[in-house]
Motif scaffolding. Structure first.
Motif, PDB file in Angstrom:
ATOM      1  N   LYS A 145       0.154  -4.066   6.606  1.00 36.45           N
ATOM      2  CA  LYS A 145       0.679  -3.000   5.764  1.00 36.45           C
ATOM      3  C   LYS A 145       1.001  -3.545   4.383  1.00 36.45           C
ATOM      4  O   LYS A 145       1.798  -4.469   4.246  1.00 36.45           O
ATOM      5  CB  LYS A 145       1.928  -2.411   6.424  1.00 36.45           C
ATOM      6  CG  LYS A 145       2.344  -1.091   5.823  1.00 36.45           C
ATOM      7  CD  LYS A 145       3.466  -0.497   6.655  1.00 36.45           C
ATOM      8  CE  LYS A 145       4.053   0.706   5.972  1.00 36.45           C
ATOM      9  NZ  LYS A 145       5.331   1.094   6.535  1.00 36.45           N
ATOM     10  N   CYS A 146       0.365  -2.982   3.378  1.00 38.63           N
ATOM     11  CA  CYS A 146       0.553  -3.451   1.999  1.00 38.63           C
ATOM     12  C   CYS A 146       2.001  -3.216   1.556  1.00 38.63           C
ATOM     13  O   CYS A 146       2.496  -2.092   1.625  1.00 38.63           O
ATOM     14  CB  CYS A 146      -0.412  -2.720   1.073  1.00 38.63           C
ATOM     15  SG  CYS A 146      -0.105  -3.069  -0.670  1.00 38.63           S
ATOM     16  N   PRO A 147       2.703  -4.286   1.087  1.00 41.61           N
ATOM     17  CA  PRO A 147       4.102  -4.115   0.674  1.00 41.61           C
ATOM     18  C   PRO A 147       4.239  -3.345  -0.643  1.00 41.61           C
ATOM     19  O   PRO A 147       5.330  -2.915  -0.991  1.00 41.61           O
ATOM     20  CB  PRO A 147       4.610  -5.548   0.513  1.00 41.61           C
ATOM     21  CG  PRO A 147       3.398  -6.372   0.314  1.00 41.61           C
ATOM     22  CD  PRO A 147       2.251  -5.675   0.970  1.00 41.61           C
ATOM     23  N   TYR A 148       3.151  -3.178  -1.379  1.00 41.07           N
ATOM     24  CA  TYR A 148       3.222  -2.450  -2.652  1.00 41.07           C
ATOM     25  C   TYR A 148       3.097  -0.941  -2.438  1.00 41.07           C
ATOM     26  O   TYR A 148       3.905  -0.165  -2.944  1.00 41.07           O
ATOM     27  CB  TYR A 148       2.115  -2.910  -3.602  1.00 41.07           C
ATOM     28  CG  TYR A 148       2.271  -4.322  -4.079  1.00 41.07           C
ATOM     29  CD1 TYR A 148       3.091  -4.628  -5.158  1.00 41.07           C
ATOM     30  CD2 TYR A 148       1.595  -5.362  -3.444  1.00 41.07           C
ATOM     31  CE1 TYR A 148       3.238  -5.942  -5.592  1.00 41.07           C
ATOM     32  CE2 TYR A 148       1.732  -6.667  -3.869  1.00 41.07           C
ATOM     33  CZ  TYR A 148       2.559  -6.944  -4.944  1.00 41.07           C
ATOM     34  OH  TYR A 148       2.702  -8.247  -5.372  1.00 41.07           O
ATOM     35  N   CYS A 149       2.055  -0.543  -1.702  1.00 34.07           N
ATOM     36  CA  CYS A 149       1.783   0.895  -1.601  1.00 34.07           C
ATOM     37  C   CYS A 149       1.992   1.437  -0.188  1.00 34.07           C
ATOM     38  O   CYS A 149       1.943   2.644   0.029  1.00 34.07           O
ATOM     39  CB  CYS A 149       0.368   1.213  -2.085  1.00 34.07           C
ATOM     40  SG  CYS A 149      -0.920   0.601  -0.978  1.00 34.07           S
ATOM     41  N   GLY A 150       2.212   0.542   0.790  1.00 29.51           N
ATOM     42  CA  GLY A 150       2.490   1.007   2.146  1.00 29.51           C
ATOM     43  C   GLY A 150       1.263   1.369   2.966  1.00 29.51           C
ATOM     44  O   GLY A 150       1.366   1.738   4.126  1.00 29.51           O
ATOM     45  N   SER A 201      -6.502  -0.514  -1.344  1.00 35.42           N
ATOM     46  CA  SER A 201      -6.066   0.767  -1.890  1.00 35.42           C
ATOM     47  C   SER A 201      -5.469   0.626  -3.301  1.00 35.42           C
ATOM     48  O   SER A 201      -5.891   1.307  -4.229  1.00 35.42           O
ATOM     49  CB  SER A 201      -5.047   1.393  -0.936  1.00 35.42           C
ATOM     50  OG  SER A 201      -4.618   2.628  -1.432  1.00 35.42           O
ATOM     51  N   CYS A 202      -4.477  -0.279  -3.467  1.00 37.67           N
ATOM     52  CA  CYS A 202      -3.833  -0.392  -4.788  1.00 37.67           C
ATOM     53  C   CYS A 202      -4.275  -1.650  -5.536  1.00 37.67           C
ATOM     54  O   CYS A 202      -3.848  -1.881  -6.663  1.00 37.67           O
ATOM     55  CB  CYS A 202      -2.312  -0.354  -4.649  1.00 37.67           C
ATOM     56  SG  CYS A 202      -1.603  -1.826  -3.886  1.00 37.67           S
ATOM     57  N   HIS A 203      -5.108  -2.480  -4.891  1.00 40.98           N
ATOM     58  CA  HIS A 203      -5.693  -3.680  -5.513  1.00 40.98           C
ATOM     59  C   HIS A 203      -4.655  -4.729  -5.902  1.00 40.98           C
ATOM     60  O   HIS A 203      -4.870  -5.496  -6.836  1.00 40.98           O
ATOM     61  CB  HIS A 203      -6.552  -3.297  -6.734  1.00 40.98           C
ATOM     62  CG  HIS A 203      -7.574  -2.253  -6.416  1.00 40.98           C
ATOM     63  ND1 HIS A 203      -8.665  -2.491  -5.615  1.00 40.98           N
ATOM     64  CD2 HIS A 203      -7.626  -0.947  -6.760  1.00 40.98           C
ATOM     65  CE1 HIS A 203      -9.364  -1.375  -5.479  1.00 40.98           C
ATOM     66  NE2 HIS A 203      -8.760  -0.424  -6.164  1.00 40.98           N
TER      67      HIS A 203
HETATM   68 ZN    ZN Z   1      -1.513  -1.528  -1.598  1.00 39.77          ZN
END
Ligand code: ZN
Length: 222
Positions: free
Chosen positions: A6-11, A57-59
């Motif tokens: 799970k990306c910590p920036y965008c979830g 997703s958010c790079h």
């Molecule tokens: Zn992300």
């Protein structure tokens, strides 16, 4: 076996694959090429594992740096936890947020807060009190799924959390970063399973009853 991260920036959660996840090992005695050779990871101790994730997703890039023996663990960006809704009691939300915020700096202190948070949740959500966590877990045995009960029992044994609970509230148990992180994950799962699921169920029931009342009124006006 591919795991979800799970990306910590965008979830956004994505499956770990060679184009978004890189793992590198750093060791005092071995070069990177040794890890790729016939030794395998198992014969090499006390190395540092760095895992990079690139979010499709958010790079953004995120990094976990951990000792393979569980001595320490650092995350960048630091883990800040999931956003909890207001209907969860403030004391529980505070313990959870604090347990997350000190995961890297002090896994032991984090685990201490996690177990206090867990006990607070059991007491508040299930309305039981027995003086210690072990007794309270037993009191909800028949109210929760069997696998959840087994896990809570496991938590109790983890670092002797249950045995020392209440006898000495300030006791700090021995625990490694991986265990502290798992405890936080367990809290998140139970918060969703108990508080959030109950709230969503009640909302849905209320909405359906409102629709039903409206229809009744339409059928029998005035
Ligand atoms: Zn992300």
């Amino acid at each position: 076996m591919s795991e979800k991260y799970k990306c910590p920036y965008c979830g956004v959660a994505f499956y770990e694959a060679s184009d978004n996840t890189k793992e590198r090992r750093i060791s005092y005695n071995f070069d990177q090429k040794d890890f790729d050779g016939p030794y395998g990871y198992n014969s090499i101790l006390s190395d540092i594992v760095a895992v990079y994730h690139y979010c499709p997703s958010c790079h953004e890039y995120s990094v976990q740096l951990a000792s393979s023996k569980g001595l320490f663990s650092f995350n960048y960006p630091p883990y800040t936890g999931i956003t909890l809704p207001d209907y969860i009691p403030e004391a529980i939300r505070k313990d959870y947020v604090e347990a997350c915020s000190i995961l890297d700096a002090s896994p032991k202190a984090s685990a201490t807060l996690s177990r206090r948070c867990l006990q607070g949740m059991i007491r508040d959500f299930w309305g039981v009190t027995s003086g210690n966590l072990a007794g309270e877990i037993d009191l909800i045995k028949d109210k929760i799924p069997a696998d959840q009960y087994r896990v809570l029992n496991g938590v109790r044994r983890l670092g002797n959390i249950g045995a020392h609970m209440e006898k000495d509230a300030n006791l700090i148990v021995d625990i490694d970063p991986g265990e502290a992180q798992k405890l936080v994950k367990l809290l998140e799962l139970l918060l969703k399973d108990w508080y959030i699921a109950r709230h969503e169920r009640e909302e849905l029931y209320r909405e359906i009853l409102v629709i039903d009342e409206k229809k009744q009124d339409e059928r029998h006006p005035g």
